[in-house]
Motif scaffolding. Structure first.
Motif, PDB file in Angstrom:
ATOM      1  N   LYS A 168      30.566  -6.056 -42.854  1.00  0.00           N
ATOM      2  CA  LYS A 168      30.024  -5.319 -41.672  1.00  0.00           C
ATOM      3  C   LYS A 168      29.136  -4.402 -42.022  1.00  0.00           C
ATOM      4  CE  LYS A 168      34.153  -5.524 -38.671  1.00  0.00           C
ATOM      5  NZ  LYS A 168      35.157  -4.706 -37.656  1.00  0.00           N
ATOM      6  N   PRO A 169      27.720  -4.229 -41.715  1.00  0.00           N
ATOM      7  CA  PRO A 169      26.762  -3.289 -42.129  1.00  0.00           C
ATOM      8  C   PRO A 169      27.037  -1.821 -41.893  1.00  0.00           C
ATOM      9  CG  PRO A 169      26.055  -4.522 -40.151  1.00  0.00           C
ATOM     10  CD  PRO A 169      27.363  -5.154 -40.690  1.00  0.00           C
ATOM     11  N   ALA A 170      27.001  -1.059 -42.628  1.00  0.00           N
ATOM     12  CA  ALA A 170      27.252   0.271 -42.340  1.00  0.00           C
ATOM     13  C   ALA A 170      26.489   0.934 -41.363  1.00  0.00           C
ATOM     14  CB  ALA A 170      27.401   1.102 -43.783  1.00  0.00           C
ATOM     15  N   GLU A 171      26.812   1.708 -40.433  1.00  0.00           N
ATOM     16  CA  GLU A 171      25.862   2.504 -39.517  1.00  0.00           C
ATOM     17  C   GLU A 171      24.992   3.360 -40.160  1.00  0.00           C
ATOM     18  OE1 GLU A 171      27.948   4.282 -36.463  1.00  0.00           O
ATOM     19  OE2 GLU A 171      29.374   2.654 -36.181  1.00  0.00           O
ATOM     20  N   PRO A 172      23.821   3.572 -39.798  1.00  0.00           N
ATOM     21  CA  PRO A 172      22.937   4.376 -40.410  1.00  0.00           C
ATOM     22  C   PRO A 172      23.498   5.833 -40.392  1.00  0.00           C
ATOM     23  CG  PRO A 172      21.824   3.570 -38.400  1.00  0.00           C
ATOM     24  CD  PRO A 172      23.291   2.635 -38.736  1.00  0.00           C
ATOM     25  N   PRO A 173      23.109   6.845 -41.175  1.00  0.00           N
ATOM     26  CA  PRO A 173      23.659   8.266 -40.884  1.00  0.00           C
ATOM     27  C   PRO A 173      22.944   8.815 -39.932  1.00  0.00           C
ATOM     28  CG  PRO A 173      22.107   7.974 -42.820  1.00  0.00           C
ATOM     29  CD  PRO A 173      22.626   6.532 -42.388  1.00  0.00           C
TER      30      PRO A 173
END
Length: 140
Positions: A106-111
């Motif tokens: 799963k792609p990490a959410e942008p900060p």
């Protein structure tokens, strides 16, 4: 005394204890199933040379009867149970690795931008809107 009972209740109601109790119950039922398999199917096949069955295989040492057939029956029981548990754990590990792999993919959410970045963005947008208004006034 009430405090002790409350602590015991909290201990019993933990998820791990309940899971373990369920495992013991299912394990006992599975043990009976394997014992039945050994007693009714495997032992007669392995002990077909002996009329008394596999469990009755024994020899006499002095005045004591040594029932090695019952011991062999228990060893086979253990090996069957260990094999089943081994394959169950292999399946659980495969499933857990698949779930972990999906979570890792799963792609990490942008900060989220910091408060300073949000404020600077608002200032930039405000300046842009003022620049447009100035340009419009010059054109008139």
């Amino acid at each position: 005394m009430k405090k002790l009972l409350d602590e015991f209740k909290a201990f019993i109601m933990r998820g791990n204890i309940i899971d373990m109790a369920i495992g013991v119950i299912v394990g006992g039922a599975f043990s009976n199933l394997v014992t039945s398999l050994l007693d009714n199917i495997i032992s007669p096949i392995l002990g077909f040379f002996n009329v008394g069955g596999f469990k009755s295989l024994h020899f006499t040492l002095w005045k004591a009867n040594i029932y090695y057939g019952a011991f062999l029956n228990d060893v086979i029981n253990f090996l069957i149970m260990a094999t089943v548990v081994f394959f169950m754990m292999k399946i659980v590990n495969i499933l857990m690795n698949a779930v972990a792999k999906k979570e890792a993919e799963k792609p990490a959410e942008p900060p989220k931008p910091s408060n300073e970045e949000v404020l600077l963005t608002e200032i930039r947008d405000l300046l842009k809107s003022q620049q447009i208004q100035i340009d419009i006034k010059k054109d008139e």
